[in-house]
Design a protein around this motif. Structure first.
Motif, PDB file in Angstrom:
ATOM      1  N   ARG A 211      44.206  35.007  37.472  1.00  0.00           N
ATOM      2  CA  ARG A 211      43.208  35.323  36.164  1.00  0.00           C
ATOM      3  C   ARG A 211      41.750  35.984  36.977  1.00  0.00           C
ATOM      4  N   ARG A 212      41.400  36.263  38.191  1.00  0.00           N
ATOM      5  CA  ARG A 212      40.738  36.950  38.657  1.00  0.00           C
ATOM      6  C   ARG A 212      40.351  38.719  37.018  1.00  0.00           C
TER       7      ARG A 212
ATOM      8  N   ASP B   7      40.962  39.124  34.820  1.00  0.00           N
ATOM      9  CA  ASP B   7      40.642  38.809  33.259  1.00  0.00           C
ATOM     10  C   ASP B   7      39.493  38.261  33.449  1.00  0.00           C
ATOM     11  N   ALA B   8      38.713  37.628  34.423  1.00  0.00           N
ATOM     12  CA  ALA B   8      37.696  37.402  34.533  1.00  0.00           C
ATOM     13  C   ALA B   8      36.947  37.910  34.205  1.00  0.00           C
ATOM     14  N   LEU B   9      36.581  39.430  35.574  1.00  0.00           N
ATOM     15  CA  LEU B   9      36.069  39.848  36.139  1.00  0.00           C
ATOM     16  C   LEU B   9      35.597  41.269  35.286  1.00  0.00           C
ATOM     17  N   THR B  10      33.928  41.669  35.436  1.00  0.00           N
ATOM     18  CA  THR B  10      33.840  43.027  34.173  1.00  0.00           C
ATOM     19  C   THR B  10      32.853  43.564  34.837  1.00  0.00           C
TER      20      THR B  10
ATOM     21  N   ASP C 283      31.062  46.629  30.006  1.00  0.00           N
ATOM     22  CA  ASP C 283      31.148  45.755  28.916  1.00  0.00           C
ATOM     23  C   ASP C 283      33.170  46.299  29.119  1.00  0.00           C
ATOM     24  N   LEU C 284      33.097  46.573  30.204  1.00  0.00           N
ATOM     25  CA  LEU C 284      34.857  47.091  30.563  1.00  0.00           C
ATOM     26  C   LEU C 284      35.578  45.330  31.293  1.00  0.00           C
ATOM     27  N   GLN C 285      36.271  45.457  31.568  1.00  0.00           N
ATOM     28  CA  GLN C 285      36.627  44.646  32.100  1.00  0.00           C
ATOM     29  C   GLN C 285      37.977  44.970  33.232  1.00  0.00           C
ATOM     30  N   MET C 286      37.978  43.932  34.301  1.00  0.00           N
ATOM     31  CA  MET C 286      38.447  44.985  35.894  1.00  0.00           C
ATOM     32  C   MET C 286      39.738  45.060  35.060  1.00  0.00           C
ATOM     33  N   ARG C 287      40.413  44.355  34.662  1.00  0.00           N
ATOM     34  CA  ARG C 287      42.012  44.968  34.653  1.00  0.00           C
ATOM     35  C   ARG C 287      41.955  46.570  33.550  1.00  0.00           C
TER      36      ARG C 287
ATOM     37  N   TYR D 176      46.037  43.862  40.830  1.00  0.00           N
ATOM     38  CA  TYR D 176      46.395  44.067  39.781  1.00  0.00           C
ATOM     39  C   TYR D 176      48.045  44.716  39.985  1.00  0.00           C
TER      40      TYR D 176
END
Length: 160
Positions: free
Chosen positions: A4-5, A7-10, A13-17, A92
């Motif tokens: 979930r980390r 998905d939570a980090l951005t 405007d771009l999510q890390m994933r 990832y």
């Protein structure tokens, strides 16, 4: 929780994933497979030989793939011709490995890595333990002709 980390980090405007995924999307199939399978490496750093074992490729090919991953900042070069997969990149890779490779393929890759490690292990306390070295034909340094000469010269200089 760990997954979930990502998905939570951005970043803006771009999510890390999505940010990591856009780099991974630039990879060819075999390099993409290596990027996932590096999640199986438990050590903080690894060498190209281990990467080659993970994907069943020659070492030179694994070196090329690792260079490609490093160019995209998906692995970090480390000291001693080693590489590292850290932090969010490891998360990832773990998620991608679980999503894209069946358990049997993961176990086969892990077994290949274990087989690669066995010949390179050495006894504790031996220099270079755990490092695979190519056989080199360098002559071993001989003993100095007069081992006490240097020590005696230093003592004489210290007294004088």
């Amino acid at each position: 929780m760990r997954a979930r980390r990502l998905d939570a980090l951005t970043a803006g405007d771009l999510q890390m994933r999505a940010a990591i995924g856009s780099s991974v999307d630039q990879l060819g199939p075999s390099t993409r497979q290596l990027s996932r399978r590096l999640a199986l490496v438990e050590d903080p750093t690894f060498v190209a030989g281990l990467a080659a074992a993970l994907v069943g490729a020659p070492r030179w090919r694994a070196e090329d793939m690792l260079d490609e991953l490093a160019d995209l900042d998906l692995v970090q070069p480390a000291a001693g011709n080693r590489y590292a997969l850290r932090g969010l990149l490891r998360l990832y890779a773990e998620a991608e490995l679980a999503a894209h490779e069946p358990p049997a393929a993961r176990e086969a890759a892990r077994a290949a890595a274990d087989r690669w490690r066995v010949p390179m292990s050495s006894s504790p306390g031996r220099p270079g333990a755990g490092v695979r070295r190519r056989s080199r034909r360098f002559p071993s340094p001989g003993r100095p002709a007069r081992p006490g000469l240097l020590r005696g010269t230093r003592r004489a200089a210290a007294r004088g």
